[in-house]
Motif scaffolding. Structure first.
Motif, mmCIF file in Angstrom:
data_model
loop_
_atom_site.group_PDB
_atom_site.id
_atom_site.type_symbol
_atom_site.label_atom_id
_atom_site.label_comp_id
_atom_site.label_asym_id
_atom_site.label_seq_id
_atom_site.Cartn_x
_atom_site.Cartn_y
_atom_site.Cartn_z
ATOM 1 N N LYS A 497 47.054 46.925 29.868
ATOM 2 C CA LYS A 497 47.289 45.487 29.942
ATOM 3 C C LYS A 497 47.662 45.037 31.360
ATOM 4 O O LYS A 497 47.462 43.880 31.718
ATOM 5 N N ALA A 498 48.198 45.958 32.144
ATOM 6 C CA ALA A 498 48.600 45.611 33.522
ATOM 7 C C ALA A 498 47.429 45.689 34.483
ATOM 8 O O ALA A 498 47.456 45.057 35.554
ATOM 9 N N THR A 499 46.410 46.460 34.171
ATOM 10 C CA THR A 499 45.324 46.705 35.130
ATOM 11 C C THR A 499 43.999 46.023 34.775
ATOM 12 O O THR A 499 43.139 45.879 35.629
ATOM 13 N N ARG A 500 43.801 45.576 33.565
ATOM 14 C CA ARG A 500 42.531 44.935 33.200
ATOM 15 C C ARG A 500 42.496 43.491 33.724
ATOM 16 O O ARG A 500 43.521 42.971 34.197
ATOM 17 N N ASN A 501 41.358 42.846 33.618
ATOM 18 C CA ASN A 501 41.212 41.449 34.037
ATOM 19 C C ASN A 501 41.683 40.542 32.887
ATOM 20 O O ASN A 501 40.916 40.198 31.996
ATOM 21 N N ASN A 502 42.961 40.193 32.892
ATOM 22 C CA ASN A 502 43.533 39.449 31.763
ATOM 23 C C ASN A 502 42.972 38.042 31.641
ATOM 24 O O ASN A 502 42.922 37.477 30.547
ATOM 25 N N GLN A 503 42.558 37.472 32.775
ATOM 26 C CA GLN A 503 41.955 36.129 32.714
ATOM 27 C C GLN A 503 40.636 36.183 31.925
ATOM 28 O O GLN A 503 40.358 35.315 31.092
ATOM 29 N N GLU A 504 39.874 37.240 32.172
ATOM 30 C CA GLU A 504 38.606 37.400 31.447
ATOM 31 C C GLU A 504 38.858 37.687 29.965
ATOM 32 O O GLU A 504 38.130 37.201 29.098
ATOM 33 N N VAL A 505 39.897 38.459 29.698
ATOM 34 C CA VAL A 505 40.248 38.758 28.296
ATOM 35 C C VAL A 505 40.556 37.465 27.547
ATOM 36 O O VAL A 505 40.056 37.233 26.435
ATOM 37 N N GLU A 506 41.368 36.600 28.150
ATOM 38 C CA GLU A 506 41.730 35.344 27.490
ATOM 39 C C GLU A 506 40.508 34.465 27.261
ATOM 40 O O GLU A 506 40.377 33.808 26.219
#
Length: 556
Positions: A497-506
């Motif tokens: 969760k700290a290293t993935r692209n969280n903006q893209e996930v959302e």
């Protein structure tokens, strides 16, 4: 099978035999019945199958109505798949266990998940504490799926996922793994259990309300009909219905009633029955009544064939063929004198082989105490190999055919199953019976009857209510998942969760919610969310936001 004159002569001789011979030796108890409570006579004669029409009721293996087998040569042509259930701790730990059982003789992979994964929660959810990796593998994201299959080829074997309400995120992870490895969807062989209704009334590992879960299932059917030609997109599962107390005809009746619910909804969407039915397989429990179990397997093939051909007008003969996996274990196993479970597994495995299954798992003898040890896994695989290669069972197709008793019992199981199906349909169908609590009520009543029979010793369970040892029993070596497993899984999830692209996930999760709101097929959106490492819990929550959660009715 015989003319009326012969039947009448047998009937007369039978009466004489009962009076002059049978009465001289009293039975060891007042009445006999199968484990499902079907009353049994002393012997069975042509009287009991007088109306049997060989070609219409039995036929030949591989031909309608498939009573004698789904395929012509059955195990003479290809032995059943040995598919022991594997799932322990983290994906990395399960990967190692898979490699062990494959080296030992496993011929198909079967993944069993821990409770949080089965109900659609990530390992870091507060309700998951203490359950991570305990009774199966913890899978939170595509990263875990990659670890699960590290150095294991996706082609050349079939892959089974015991997952139901979270089928969409788990299947999406597997499909993304295949894409990353350059394996086309069309070449993938395997099974997703994906039978959500029974999760609501028997297995109790549900997420969505019954009708929403059926909608999501139809989404997967529609997708599979276009892109997954070799994938069994649903493995209808009667196992938990039986293990929750149901009789043999409840196991079949509830399962087929759920299948009718699914097919009715799929047809409303315009999906052809022949586009889906060949991709639906079934899974069954193997209880301890050896002959009743064989009759069950024979009856269920005939019932399925009739449902598909006569009710749904399926044209493709493959739609009429019921292909199945069977598993021993469950409530038939005991923690008292656990080595007795080796014998129970052998009896169940023999019944499944004689019944003509295409895939089998013999639960490990220590599963009444914990998830299996490596030694127990090896013994279960060896048991299947002995049944297949040493017992002679696999050398003849449907050897019990023509037995007066077996044919009578097959007919009896079939008729009682049709009665259950009609009862469910009269009450509005399986989804309705889940919502009202009717299915739960039936199973609870049956479980009570069985428990009372054991308590009263009307039914003997060796080592439990009879033949109990006075000596202190030595507990076998039991495999335990350590607390370190949960810490390792949580650390991996935090890192992801700290290293993935969280903006893209959302963004992908928002796309999924919008698709669900518009009642679109959400499968492609789940695949896209999984591709950017959205977790199982996040995808499931996005779906729960739209479809809600199941609140089971009280049956008290």
């Amino acid at each position: 099978m015989m003319d009326r004159k012969d039947i009448r002569r047998i009937e007369e001789r039978r009466a004489v035999w009962e009076q002059n011979t049978l009465t001289k030796t009293p039975p060891r108890k007042k009445g006999f019945a199968t484990i499902s409570g079907i009353p049994l006579r002393d012997i069975y004669t042509p009287e009991d199958v007088a109306g049997l029409d060989y070609l219409n009721d039995l036929g030949f293996p591989g031909e309608y109505p498939f009573t004698r087998g789904a395929y012509a040569p059955m195990n003479r042509g290809r032995a059943w798949t040995i598919r022991q259930v594997v799932g322990v701790g983290t994906a990395k730990e399960t990967n190692q266990r898979h490699k062990f059982v494959m080296k030992t003789g496993q011929t198909g992979m079967s993944n069993d998940f821990d409770v949080p994964t089965c109900i659609g929660l990530d390992s870091d959810h507060p309700l998951a504490e203490g359950e991570v990796g305990r009774v199966g593998v913890a899978i939170d994201s595509l990263a875990d799926m990659e670890a699960l299959y590290e150095d294991i080829p996706l082609e050349g074997t079939s892959h089974s996922f015991t997952i139901n309400h979270p089928t969409l995120p788990i299947l999406s992870m597997f499909l993304n793994l295949a894409e990353k490895r350059g394996v086309p969807y069309a070449s993938l062989r395997g099974t997703t259990q994906n039978d959500p209704l029974k999760e609501c009334f028997a297995m109790k590992m549900f997420s969505f309300p019954p009708r929403s879960s059926v909608k999501l299932l139809v989404d997967t059917w529609e997708f599979a009909s276009k892109y997954l030609p070799k994938w069994n997109i649903t493995n209808m599962n009667g196992y938990p219905t039986r293990d929750s107390g149901g009789t043999v005809y409840h196991e079949l009746g509830f399962t087929f009633a759920a299948a009718i619910n699914y097919f009715d909804e799929a047809l409303k969407r315009g999906i052809s029955v022949d586009a889906i039915a060949p991709g639906v397989s079934l899974m069954w429990y193997v209880h301890m009544d050896f002959l009743e179990e064989i009759a069950k397997f024979r009856a269920m093939r005939r019932i399925w064939a009739k449902i598909m051909k006569e009710r749904y007008q399926a044209k493709n003969p493959k739609s009429w063929q019921l292909r199945m996996h069977a598993q021993t274990g469950g409530g038939a196993y005991t923690y008292q004198q656990p080595e007795n479970n080796i014998v129970r597994g052998t009896i169940g495995g023999m019944a499944a082989a004689l019944g003509g299954v295409q895939s089998m798992a013999i639960a490990c003898f220590d599963e009444a105490l914990s998830i299996p040890s490596e030694n127990a896994h090896r013994l279960s695989i060896r048991t299947q190999q002995i049944i297949c290669h040493e017992s002679g069972i696999a050398n003849v197709v449907d050897p019990f055919a023509g037995s007066y008793f077996m044919e009578w019992l097959t007919n009896e199981v079939e008729q009682r199953t049709w009665d259950v199906i009609k009862d469910i349909e009269d009450r509005g169908g399986m989804a309705k019976c889940v919502e009202t609590g009717y299915a739960d009520t039936v199973l609870t009543e049956q479980a009570y009857r069985y428990t009372r029979a054991v308590e009263n010793k009307d039914r003997i369970v060796v080592g439990v209510n009879e033949f109990v040892s006075d000596e202190l029993e030595e507990e076998p070596e039991v495999f335990r998942v350590t607390e370190e497993t949960e810490h390792t899984q949580l650390a991996s999830l935090r890192k992801l969760k700290a290293t993935r692209n969280n903006q893209e996930v959302e963004k992908r999760l928002d796309d999924l919610r919008r698709a669900a709101e518009k009642n679109e097929n959400v499968t492609p959106y789940c695949i896209e969310a999984s591709k950017v490492y959205a977790t199982e819990g996040e995808i499931m929550q996005a779906l729960r936001d739209i479809y809600g959660e199941f609140k089971p009715p009280s049956i008290l």
